[in-house]
Design an enzyme around this catalytic site. Structure first.
Site, PDB file in Angstrom:
ATOM      1  N   ASP A  93      73.844  40.685  43.751  1.00 16.78           N
ATOM      2  CA  ASP A  93      72.628  40.329  43.593  1.00 16.78           C
ATOM      3  C   ASP A  93      71.716  39.524  42.671  1.00 16.78           C
ATOM      4  O   ASP A  93      72.808  39.002  41.598  1.00 16.78           O
ATOM      5  CB  ASP A  93      71.950  41.969  43.383  1.00 16.78           C
ATOM      6  CG  ASP A  93      70.900  42.511  42.486  1.00 16.78           C
ATOM      7  OD1 ASP A  93      69.479  41.633  42.875  1.00 16.78           O
ATOM      8  OD2 ASP A  93      70.563  42.673  41.298  1.00 16.78           O
ATOM      9  N   ASP A 140      68.732  38.989  39.938  1.00 22.57           N
ATOM     10  CA  ASP A 140      68.503  39.506  38.507  1.00 22.57           C
ATOM     11  C   ASP A 140      68.932  40.709  37.821  1.00 22.57           C
ATOM     12  O   ASP A 140      69.450  41.543  38.559  1.00 22.57           O
ATOM     13  CB  ASP A 140      67.141  40.055  38.532  1.00 22.57           C
ATOM     14  CG  ASP A 140      65.715  38.783  39.868  1.00 22.57           C
ATOM     15  OD1 ASP A 140      65.986  37.765  39.044  1.00 22.57           O
ATOM     16  OD2 ASP A 140      64.596  39.258  39.680  1.00 22.57           O
TER      17      ASP A 140
HETATM   18 MG   LIG Z   1      69.545  42.942  39.487  1.00 25.78          MG
END
Ligand SMILES: [Mg+2]
Ligand SMILES: [Zn+2]
Length: 179
Positions: free
Chosen positions: A6, A8
């Site tokens: 992922d 962020d």
């Molecule tokens: Mg995230």
């Protein structure tokens, strides 16, 4: 091994506010180095990121491209490489097949890298939807305590998911993986 990250809250700082420009995109301590270390240990790295800020009109694809050019430049400067970045630009109400917790972004990565399956791959995230997407795609899953990670860890106590390993951050995960 393929490591799907992922973005962020795993690679860059995230406090729940949308990151709308390259000026707001700040790597977490040790994360760029961790990606490079994975590459140097023979692993492949890809990214699967929900970016509904595009559908919400908060930023556009060129803004996102600028962030990813910055990321790629930082990683390549120290000898790493990100093989593919898959992002979902849709709104949660769009009902697309790619927004995590659905596994569509992971399948896009599988296709882009011409892999027969995602079995044995590792999905790393800070949110429950990352872990759910990883499990739906047949990956192993790991949670990091950066970004939303501590809240996610607390939530997992109430609603557990199978086989989730937890690390303080991406650097700690990579320390463990390549030890
Ligand atoms: Mg995230
Ligand atoms: Zn989507």
């Amino acid at each position: 091994m393929l490591i799907i990250l992922d973005r962020d809250g795993v690679i860059n700082a995230y406090d729940g506010h949308y990151i709308c420009s390259v000026d707001e995109w700040h790597p977490l301590p040790g994360s760029i180095d961790a990606i490079a270390r994975l590459c140097q240990a023979g692993h492949r790295v890809a990214i699967a990121t929900n970016q509904s800020g595009i559908a919400r009109g908060l930023y556009d694809v060129p803004d996102l491209d600028a962030m990813h050019q910055r990321l790629n430049a930082l990683v390549s400067a120290i000898g790493g490489r990100i093989d593919f970045i898959a992002y979902c630009p849709h709104h949660p109400d769009d009902g697309c097949d790619c927004r995590k917790p659905k596994p569509g972004l992971l399948y896009a990565i599988q296709q882009a890298l011409a892999l027969p399956s995602l079995a044995g791959s590792l999905m790393v995230g800070d949110s429950r939807k990352d872990l759910e997407a990883g499990l739906a795609g047949g990956c192993n899953v790991a949670l990091v305590r950066t970004g939303n990670g501590r809240d996610t860890e607390t939530h997992l106590l109430k609603r557990p998911l199978a086989g989730v390993r937890v690390f303080d951050d991406l650097a700690a995960l990579v320390d463990d993986l390549i030890a």
